[in-house]
Motif scaffolding. Structure first.
Motif, short mmCIF file in Angstrom:
data_model
loop_
_atom_site.label_atom_id
_atom_site.label_comp_id
_atom_site.label_asym_id
_atom_site.label_seq_id
_atom_site.Cartn_x
_atom_site.Cartn_y
_atom_site.Cartn_z
N VAL A 1 23.47 15.81 62.77
CA VAL A 1 22.52 16.14 61.94
C VAL A 1 23.17 17.60 61.36
N GLU A 2 24.54 18.18 62.27
CA GLU A 2 24.77 19.37 62.01
C GLU A 2 26.36 18.70 61.33
N THR A 3 26.77 17.60 61.66
CA THR A 3 27.96 17.46 60.94
C THR A 3 27.93 16.70 59.50
N ASN A 4 26.25 15.97 59.39
CA ASN A 4 26.15 15.62 58.02
C ASN A 4 24.59 15.61 58.41
N PRO A 5 23.81 16.39 57.58
CA PRO A 5 22.64 16.49 57.13
C PRO A 5 21.72 15.50 56.75
N LYS A 6 22.47 14.20 55.56
CA LYS A 6 22.04 13.51 55.21
C LYS A 6 22.38 12.32 56.07
N GLU A 7 22.53 12.05 57.28
CA GLU A 7 22.39 11.21 58.27
C GLU A 7 21.07 11.47 58.70
N LEU A 8 20.31 10.31 57.73
CA LEU A 8 18.65 10.76 58.60
C LEU A 8 18.22 10.02 59.92
N ASN A 9 18.52 8.84 59.75
CA ASN A 9 18.00 7.59 60.70
C ASN A 9 18.64 8.82 62.42
N ASP B 1 10.16 19.80 63.06
CA ASP B 1 11.58 20.18 62.72
C ASP B 1 12.37 19.21 62.44
N ALA B 2 12.27 18.62 63.18
CA ALA B 2 13.27 16.84 62.58
C ALA B 2 13.26 16.60 61.72
N LEU B 3 11.39 15.89 61.91
CA LEU B 3 11.04 14.76 60.98
C LEU B 3 10.73 15.37 59.73
N GLN B 4 10.54 17.20 59.69
CA GLN B 4 10.77 18.15 58.30
C GLN B 4 11.94 17.17 57.56
N ASN C 1 16.33 16.10 53.35
CA ASN C 1 17.69 15.27 53.74
C ASN C 1 17.27 13.86 52.55
N SER C 2 17.00 13.10 52.26
CA SER C 2 15.94 12.22 51.85
C SER C 2 16.43 12.42 50.61
N ASP C 3 17.41 11.71 49.40
CA ASP C 3 17.37 11.64 48.67
C ASP C 3 15.85 11.20 47.74
N GLN C 4 15.25 10.19 48.51
CA GLN C 4 14.35 9.27 48.04
C GLN C 4 13.11 9.99 48.22
N TYR C 5 12.89 10.84 49.07
CA TYR C 5 11.96 11.48 49.62
C TYR C 5 10.92 12.94 49.16
N SER C 6 12.53 13.98 49.24
CA SER C 6 12.31 15.09 49.43
C SER C 6 11.24 15.64 48.53
N GLY C 7 11.05 15.12 47.33
CA GLY C 7 9.73 15.57 46.22
C GLY C 7 8.95 15.42 46.83
#
Length: 296
Positions: free
Chosen positions: A52-60, A80-83, A88-94
């Motif tokens: 996640v440090e390398t790529n915060p978009k690595e959602l799983n 914190d990890a779940l938040q 970082n989710s394009d689908q759910y950040s809203g």
């Protein structure tokens, strides 16, 4: 390799991959998952943090990190990890804009806030569009709050969409065990092992379930099988194994094998009235000492 049930070789391959390219977030993520399987939680967390440090978009990887933190009883870190998964989710950040109350300061307030985020995420994809990752996150959260029936429902819903996910079968089994449905938990663990026989965590959990049912000999054999798998893996990686090495590993093991599994095996030996073998769990830790007595 992992799909074929070869945990040791898959870990070796992934370790080589991240050494070759330390910016490969997907490889770090997979390495973290394999270390979770291997009952090496500290190593899993380290790899998943790199992902996640390398790529915060690595959602799983965030989701797996939350599972590891929960297993280590680091609840706030799990929140914190779940938040971070949501953010970082394009689908759910809203969904953050629709959940009131803010993060809060206490652990309970954090739990309620993060649970609210995922409940809102679930509402955006009801019925046939159900998102198994959201259900898994809710299952983790309901486990933390000891709402086990809700957690069971969430994991079951995810399994309907991912029936071959052996790690999910293990989560489902562990939740059933927490809700005192040991018989159903054992069935779930066996489902996980049928898909992946080298899944050490499921084998360990199966042993605990057997202990709870008074099946101490069966529990011992599952624990010994788990240790044998870890031992074979460490031998493949060139670590010292057997009775002479006491090289501490980062997960607290000796000779590369899990301290937690050895401690549980020692307790089981006492339950079987084998204090001689219980002592071996503290001293030599030589699996060969058990082979004449147990089938593993």
């Amino acid at each position: 390799l992992a799909a074929r049930g070869n945990l040791t070789e898959s870990i070796l391959a992934l370790e080589a991959a991240v050494q070759k390219d330390p910016t490969d977030a997907a490889a770090w993520h997979q390495l973290g998952l394999r270390q979770q399987e291997n009952e090496r939680e500290t190593l899993a967390i380290a790899a998943l943090l790199k992902a996640v440090e390398t790529n915060p978009k690595e959602l799983n990887a965030w989701l797996a990190l939350a599972v590891s933190y929960t297993n280590e009883n680091c609840r706030v870190d799990a929140y914190d990890a779940l938040q971070s998964w949501i953010e970082n989710s394009d689908q759910y950040s809203g969904v953050k804009n629709t959940v009131s109350g803010g993060q809060g300061r206490s652990a309970q307030e954090r739990h309620e806030y993060v649970t609210g985020l995922f409940l809102e995420a679930a509402r955006t994809n009801p019925g046939e569009n159900l998102d198994p990752d959201v259900q898994i996150a809710l299952g983790v959260l309901f486990n933390v709050s000891e709402e086990y029936e809700k957690a069971v429902d969430c994991f079951r819903a995810a399994l309907n969409l991912r029936p071959d996910d052996y790690m999910l079968w293990n989560k489902y089994g562990a939740t059933l065990a927490n809700s005192h449905n040991t018989t159903a938990a054992i069935e779930a663990y066996f489902n996980a092992l049928n898909i992946n026989p080298s899944y050490i965590r499921a084998r360990y959990n199966l042993a605990i379930a057997c202990i709870n049912l008074g099946q101490h000999r069966e529990a011992a054999e599952h624990l010994l099988s788990a240790l044998a798998l870890q031992n074979a893996g460490d031998a493949a990686r060139g670590l010292m194994v057997g009775s002479t090495s006491k090289t501490p590993q980062s997960d607290g093991g000796v000779g590369g094998m899990s301290q937690n599994v050895w401690e549980t095996l020692k307790m089981t030996m006492y339950m079987l009235g084998r204090s001689d073998l219980a002592q071996r769990c503290e001293t030599s830790r030589d699996l060969d000492a058990f082979r004449d007595e147990f089938d593993f």
